[in-house]
Design an enzyme around this catalytic site. Structure first.
Site, PDB file in Angstrom:
ATOM      1  N   ARG A 150      40.046  43.072  39.632  1.00  0.00           N
ATOM      2  CA  ARG A 150      40.409  44.043  38.423  1.00  0.00           C
ATOM      3  C   ARG A 150      40.542  45.385  38.984  1.00  0.00           C
ATOM      4  O   ARG A 150      41.393  46.209  38.526  1.00  0.00           O
ATOM      5  CB  ARG A 150      39.695  43.755  37.102  1.00  0.00           C
ATOM      6  CG  ARG A 150      39.773  45.040  36.116  1.00  0.00           C
ATOM      7  CD  ARG A 150      39.012  44.584  34.852  1.00  0.00           C
ATOM      8  NE  ARG A 150      39.409  45.565  33.911  1.00  0.00           N
ATOM      9  CZ  ARG A 150      39.121  45.609  32.457  1.00  0.00           C
ATOM     10  NH1 ARG A 150      38.166  44.428  32.104  1.00  0.00           N
ATOM     11  NH2 ARG A 150      39.317  46.285  31.901  1.00  0.00           N
ATOM     12  N   ASN A 162      44.000  37.156  30.307  1.00  0.00           N
ATOM     13  CA  ASN A 162      45.186  37.898  30.437  1.00  0.00           C
ATOM     14  C   ASN A 162      45.660  37.447  31.525  1.00  0.00           C
ATOM     15  O   ASN A 162      45.170  37.136  32.546  1.00  0.00           O
ATOM     16  CB  ASN A 162      44.487  39.467  30.441  1.00  0.00           C
ATOM     17  CG  ASN A 162      44.172  39.964  29.131  1.00  0.00           C
ATOM     18  OD1 ASN A 162      45.332  39.503  28.092  1.00  0.00           O
ATOM     19  ND2 ASN A 162      43.215  40.601  28.889  1.00  0.00           N
ATOM     20  N   CYS A 197      45.129  36.796  21.254  1.00  0.00           N
ATOM     21  CA  CYS A 197      44.728  38.167  21.590  1.00  0.00           C
ATOM     22  C   CYS A 197      44.119  38.651  20.329  1.00  0.00           C
ATOM     23  O   CYS A 197      44.450  38.382  19.380  1.00  0.00           O
ATOM     24  CB  CYS A 197      46.037  38.950  22.280  1.00  0.00           C
ATOM     25  SG  CYS A 197      45.785  40.829  22.411  1.00  0.00           S
ATOM     26  N   HIS A 207      50.353  42.503  24.345  1.00  0.00           N
ATOM     27  CA  HIS A 207      50.122  43.881  24.641  1.00  0.00           C
ATOM     28  C   HIS A 207      51.307  44.783  24.852  1.00  0.00           C
ATOM     29  O   HIS A 207      51.478  45.795  25.605  1.00  0.00           O
ATOM     30  CB  HIS A 207      49.402  43.778  26.283  1.00  0.00           C
ATOM     31  CG  HIS A 207      48.144  43.197  26.225  1.00  0.00           C
ATOM     32  ND1 HIS A 207      47.120  43.248  27.302  1.00  0.00           N
ATOM     33  CD2 HIS A 207      47.353  42.863  24.990  1.00  0.00           C
ATOM     34  CE1 HIS A 207      45.953  43.005  26.878  1.00  0.00           C
ATOM     35  NE2 HIS A 207      46.225  42.656  25.611  1.00  0.00           N
ATOM     36  N   TYR A 266      48.399  49.392  24.030  1.00  0.00           N
ATOM     37  CA  TYR A 266      49.006  49.086  25.455  1.00  0.00           C
ATOM     38  C   TYR A 266      50.485  49.768  25.471  1.00  0.00           C
ATOM     39  O   TYR A 266      50.819  49.882  26.669  1.00  0.00           O
ATOM     40  CB  TYR A 266      48.947  47.644  25.649  1.00  0.00           C
ATOM     41  CG  TYR A 266      47.745  47.090  25.917  1.00  0.00           C
ATOM     42  CD1 TYR A 266      47.127  46.913  27.100  1.00  0.00           C
ATOM     43  CD2 TYR A 266      46.752  46.604  24.947  1.00  0.00           C
ATOM     44  CE1 TYR A 266      45.823  46.541  27.276  1.00  0.00           C
ATOM     45  CE2 TYR A 266      45.768  46.114  24.892  1.00  0.00           C
ATOM     46  CZ  TYR A 266      45.090  46.160  26.174  1.00  0.00           C
ATOM     47  OH  TYR A 266      43.779  45.523  26.420  1.00  0.00           O
TER      48      TYR A 266
END
Length: 417
Positions: free
Chosen positions: A88, A143, A163, A193, A240
């Site tokens: 990440r 995700n 989500c 998102h 987002y």
């Protein structure tokens, strides 16, 4: 009813466990599956203590054996992170070298995560098809949720993507209006998102205009965008959308600052220490800062509707199938749906104006190419996906980001020489 949680060693898991302990007495067994035995040895016993505290009669078990965990499951929840927080952090940093957003679900970082994740999730789903109960549902919380869910559906799996963005807005709007959350039905539309709240219905009346009139600055602050944008759109974009509407501002903020992944890694270490305390049987306050607010309520509610067929409304990721006429039927969208035993059916969607439709269609086109890159591999497919992404869209950037993405993730892609 048996529920298998793949990625059950996550520090998120106690949030999920707390939800099932409070809200679903029908769970007879909840199995946590994770290759990280050290995490399971901490999260598993803590999950068991949470169940006992609420007096839930269900059994908590945990295993590193994926097949064992999937066997006999009625529902498989997938919430895994391939490569852990280190991957990440990479997703959040390498795009900055090209002046692009560093984020784990969109842009080049989102593509990297999708390419690492989709093959693993498809393997889990193939095993579930053999080992779980016939007709078992896969609920994907991994995700980038929209891309992963589309890959699952393309492979013929009985899956729905989840989500927590929509349920967060539902809870916020309900609090502002002084009503119960279940009284609010959102006109939640877009891609995962990449969504906007265009209406908030209470007893058939759209209350969003009055919410925006009374709380415009507060709502804008919540999504970290100028109130002018919300005013102009007449809707509330998800947080987002900041990566699109304020791209350059965010890039400058990210340069030299600790990434979200670095902060979460530190938080996880502290959480695991707390979970190891044999006296702890409630989720600590720190868990709320980990992210995933209302994740448990969203998951428990959705699973309840899939198994009971109650027809409640949930915002989920499903096939488009004509809901948004400017997208292909095969696209996966995120909208409010009525959910029963046969799955999720989108509620009627009022026409989406060009200011939203253009961006949705652009990102959906990228997602088609991203699926090909994740499932078939190849440098050219990575380049094509990046070139199509609205946050990249230039040859020099796509070339540079392709090289960086492949270099950072070579250990995860067997086809990289």
């Amino acid at each position: 009813m048996k529920i298998a949680v793949v990625g059950g060693g996550s520090t998120y898991t106690p949030e999920l466990i707390d939800g099932f302990a409070r809200l679903n007495a029908e769970v007879t067994e909840l199995t946590l599956v994770d290759p990280a035995a050290d995490r399971l040895s901490v999260v598993g016993p803590f999950a068991e203590r949470i169940f006992r505290r609420y007096g839930h009669a269900g059994r908590i078990s945990w295993t590193t054996d994926l097949d064992e965990g999937l066997t006999g499951a009625d529902v498989v929840i997938i919430q895994l992170r391939v490569g852990g927080q280190n991957a990440r952090i990479s997703d959040e940093t390498f795009p900055l070298e090209c002046g692009c957003i560093g984020q784990e679900t969109t842009g080049a970082g989102g593509l990297a995560k999708a390419m690492r994740t989709i093959p693993v999730v498809l393997d889990v789903a193939d095993r579930a098809r053999r080992l779980a109960k016939p007709g078992a549902w896969i609920v994907n919380f991994t995700n980038p949720t929209g891309l992963v869910t589309r890959a699952l559906l393309d492979a013929g799996h009985r899956a729905v993507g989840l989500c927590n963005v929509a349920i967060g807005f539902q809870r916020r709007f309900a609090a502002m209006l002084g009503v119960e959350p279940e009284a609010v039905t959102l006109d939640h539309v877009g891609l995962n998102h990449l969504t906007w709240e265009r209406a908030a219905y209470v007893d058939g009346v759209d209350r969003l205009p009055e919410l925006m009139a009374a709380h415009l600055d507060e709502l804008a602050e919540t999504v970290v965008l100028p109130s002018r944008i919300l005013e102009s759109l007449g809707s509330v974009p998800s947080y987002y959308l900041r990566y699109f509407y304020s791209h350059d501002v965010v890039v400058e903020e990210e340069r030299g600052a600790p990434t979200r992944g670095q902060k979460v890694a530190e938080m996880e270490a502290t959480l695991l220490e707390m979970y190891a305390d044999p006296a702890l049987d409630t989720k600590p306050e720190l868990l709320a800062k980990r992210g995933g607010a209302f994740y448990s309520e969203a998951a428990v509610g959705l699973i309840g509707s899939l198994l009971s067929g109650d027809g409640a409304v949930h915002s989920v990721n499903v096939r488009n199938n004509g809901t948004l006429p400017f997208l292909s039927d095969e696209a996966v969208i995120e909208v409010s749906c009525r959910v029963d035993g046969s799955g999720a059916t989108p509620l009627p969607v009022t026409p989406v104006g060009p200011h939203l439709a253009g961006l949705i269609a652009h990102v959906s086109g990228y997602e088609e190419l991203a699926i090909l890159a994740a499932t078939l591999g190849g440098r050219e497919r990575v380049y094509q996906a990046l070139l199509a992404h609205p946050l990249v869209g230039q040859h020099d950037l796509a070339e540079g980001l392709t090289d960086l993405l492949l270099a950072e993730n070579a250990a995860h892609f067997k086809w990289v020489s």
